[in-house]
Design an enzyme around this catalytic site. Structure first.
Site, short mmCIF file in Angstrom:
data_model
loop_
_atom_site.label_atom_id
_atom_site.label_comp_id
_atom_site.label_asym_id
_atom_site.label_seq_id
_atom_site.Cartn_x
_atom_site.Cartn_y
_atom_site.Cartn_z
CD GLN A 113 -10.17 -2.95 -8.64
OE1 GLN A 113 -10.60 -3.18 -7.50
NE2 GLN A 113 -9.57 -3.75 -9.66
CE LYS A 142 -4.65 0.63 -7.29
NZ LYS A 142 -4.91 1.20 -8.50
N GLY A 185 8.99 8.72 -12.76
CA GLY A 185 9.46 7.68 -13.82
C GLY A 185 8.87 6.36 -13.29
N GLY A 230 -4.46 -4.54 -12.41
CA GLY A 230 -3.13 -4.69 -13.18
C GLY A 230 -2.19 -3.83 -12.35
CG HIS A 231 -1.57 -3.26 -8.73
ND1 HIS A 231 -1.69 -3.44 -7.50
CD2 HIS A 231 -2.71 -2.71 -9.25
CE1 HIS A 231 -2.97 -3.10 -7.14
NE2 HIS A 231 -3.63 -2.69 -8.21
CG ASP A 239 -5.19 1.54 -14.44
OD1 ASP A 239 -4.92 0.28 -13.80
OD2 ASP A 239 -5.98 1.34 -15.55
#
Ligand code: GDP
Ligand code: IMO
Ligand code: MG
Length: 426
Positions: A225, A25, A416, A49-50, A22
């Site tokens: 990951q 990526k 950001g 979860g990208h 997290d």
């Protein structure tokens, strides 16, 4: 140190997490993908979860590469990704809803399928563990277990002549062996529909990579990951079941690490961990609250709150050295605004003695006492800064301290979540 620029990258570039996942990526790949001829995803499955935020909207990608927003790039899902057809079709619908084309998507026929029984088994196993791992519950562990046992279904089975027999036979076996009570017929019907949507995207990815490499095309590898969730390297058993490090690319695309020009290790300006397992630099209450709130540290895949920690340069340096990382990308520097002093972990002790070998397993990591240095923070809003020299001096110093200790340059600083909220340091 590697002097190549990152913004104008060419050749083969790999992105891998140097943490527990997290790190951003998805957004880095989206920022880099405009130059890519190929974006190739390796390792993981729908546990990933990208998040990508760009002019098309906000997207949470699990299997489809985060380079999909470049319509000219071929997007490959490699053979060591666990492919959940249901999630894949949901992702396709998400993209359809925003008018994003994925005509250039190719999913390797040899990738393993995550089937409904894998998700059930993931949950059953968690309930029986002495210490739960806190998996994402997406069936990724059981998918890789079946691959290793050489019994899992592959993507190519979806389009084989004996598709029906294969799915039904395996579902029946799962019912008998694991007492799962699956509706075998319903699974077949569901998978017939899913296959209709996926069929034309199934292919062979390795010849595409090889040809692109031979022609000197730009290939961007998207890891999943982070290195310390690696099945072999990570804090076992609190790990995932694949290889997020550079070796994952070799296993996935038959491309030796020496053929990769730049390896980018990505981390947040702090760290987070989701699920169970030790984290030596875990942060105490008020600062943790600031980071969770300001950094919106809620998991993309499971909605769980991520536990924050100070930047752990012992781990990052190990990941850099072992994977021959050539530069770092540091995201979420904006989230540290308002925190002072900022701690950086630069050493480990166990029983008062320096640790010179990282055994990485959970018992070992749980004993560690981190050694910190402290640097002064800054108060200014940095989300509009695009040039390194315009960062507050203390923010510059924070980045320079990381570079000095880890001995690789930081070439990408995100301030950001949006595409382009970046300082390219060249
Ligand atoms: P990944 O799994 O490595 O792709 O990372 P995730 O997408 O799971 O988590 C990263 C989160 O941080 C996402 O919600 C991103 O939108 C957000 N993000 C990424 N970079 C930045 C950044 O520089 N600043 C802020 N505030 N948010 C960021
Ligand atoms: P991305 O690619 C953060 C964690 C889970 C759990 C452990 C095992 O978005 O960075 P699994 O479902 O893989 O069997 O769970 O690994 N985990 C992740 N944590 N980011 C991820 O992916 C993760 N994928 C798995 O929370 O602790
Ligand atoms: Mg994620």
């Amino acid at each position: 140190m590697n002097k190549e620029t990152l913004k104008n990258w060419r050749g083969t570039v790999a992105v891998m997490g140097v943490d527990w996942g997290d790190s951003g990526k998805g957004r880095l790949i989206d920022d880099l993908a405009s130059r890519a001829h190929i974006v190739a995803r390796y390792a993981g499955g729908s546990n990933t979860g990208h998040t990508v935020k760009n002019q098309y909207g906000r997207f949470a990608l699990h299997i489809i590469p985060s380079g999909i927003f470049n319509p000219k790039a071929i997007c490959l899902v490699g053979r060591n990704v666990a492919v959940d057809a249901e999630i894949l079709v949901e992702e396709m619908s998400q993209l359809d809803g925003s008018g994003i084309s994925y005509h250039n998507l190719i999913i390797d026929e040899q990738a393993s399928l995550t089937m409904p029984w894998h998700k059930l088994r993931d949950g059953l196993r968690e309930k029986r563990r002495d210490q739960i791992i806190g998996t994402t519950g997406h069936g990724v562990g059981p998918t890789y277990a079946d691959r290793t046992e050489r019994v899992g279904l592959l993507v190519k089975d979806l389009i084989s002549k004996d598709f029906k027999q294969k799915i039904e036979k395996e579902a029946q076996f799962q019912n008998e062996y694991y007492k799962l009570n699956l509706n075998v017929r319903a699974i077949y019907v569901k998978y017939t529909k899913l296959t209709a949507k996926i069929r034309k995207f199934i292919g062979k990815t390795i010849p595409i990579i090889r040809e692109a490499k031979n022609k000197g095309k730009n290939i961007l590898f998207e890891g999943a990951q982070g290195y310390f969730l690696d099945i072999d390297v990570g804090t076992y058993p609190f790990v995932t079941s694949s290889n997020p490090g550079i070796v994952g690319i070799w296993r996935c695309f038959d491309l030796h690490p020496s053929e990769i020009n730049q390896v980018i290790g990505i981390t947040k300006a702090y760290m987070t961990r989701v699920g169970e397992g030790p984290m030596p630099t875990k942060i105490s209450r008020e600062v943790a609250k600031h980071i969770v709130e300001k950094g919106k540290e809620i998991g993309t895949t499971t909605g769980r709150t991520r536990t924050p920690g100070w930047l752990d340069l012992v781990l990052i340096k190990a990941a850099v050295d072992i994977n021959k990382i050539t530069s770092l990308a540091v995201t979420k520097l904006d989230v540290l605004t308002g925190i002072s002093p900022i701690r950086i972990c630069v050493g480990y002790k166990i029983d008062g003695k320096d640790v010179d070998y990282l055994a990485h397993d959970a018992d070992f990591m749980a004993k560690i006492k981190p050694e910190y240095i402290e640097v002064a923070g800054w108060q200014e809003d940095i989300s509009d800064v695009r040039v390194f020299e315009r960062l507050p001096k203390n923010a510059q110093n924070y980045i320079k301290t990381i570079e000095k200790i880890v001995s690789v340059p930081v070439k990408f600083i995100a301030v950001g979540p949006e595409r382009g909220q970046v300082i390219w340091v060249d």
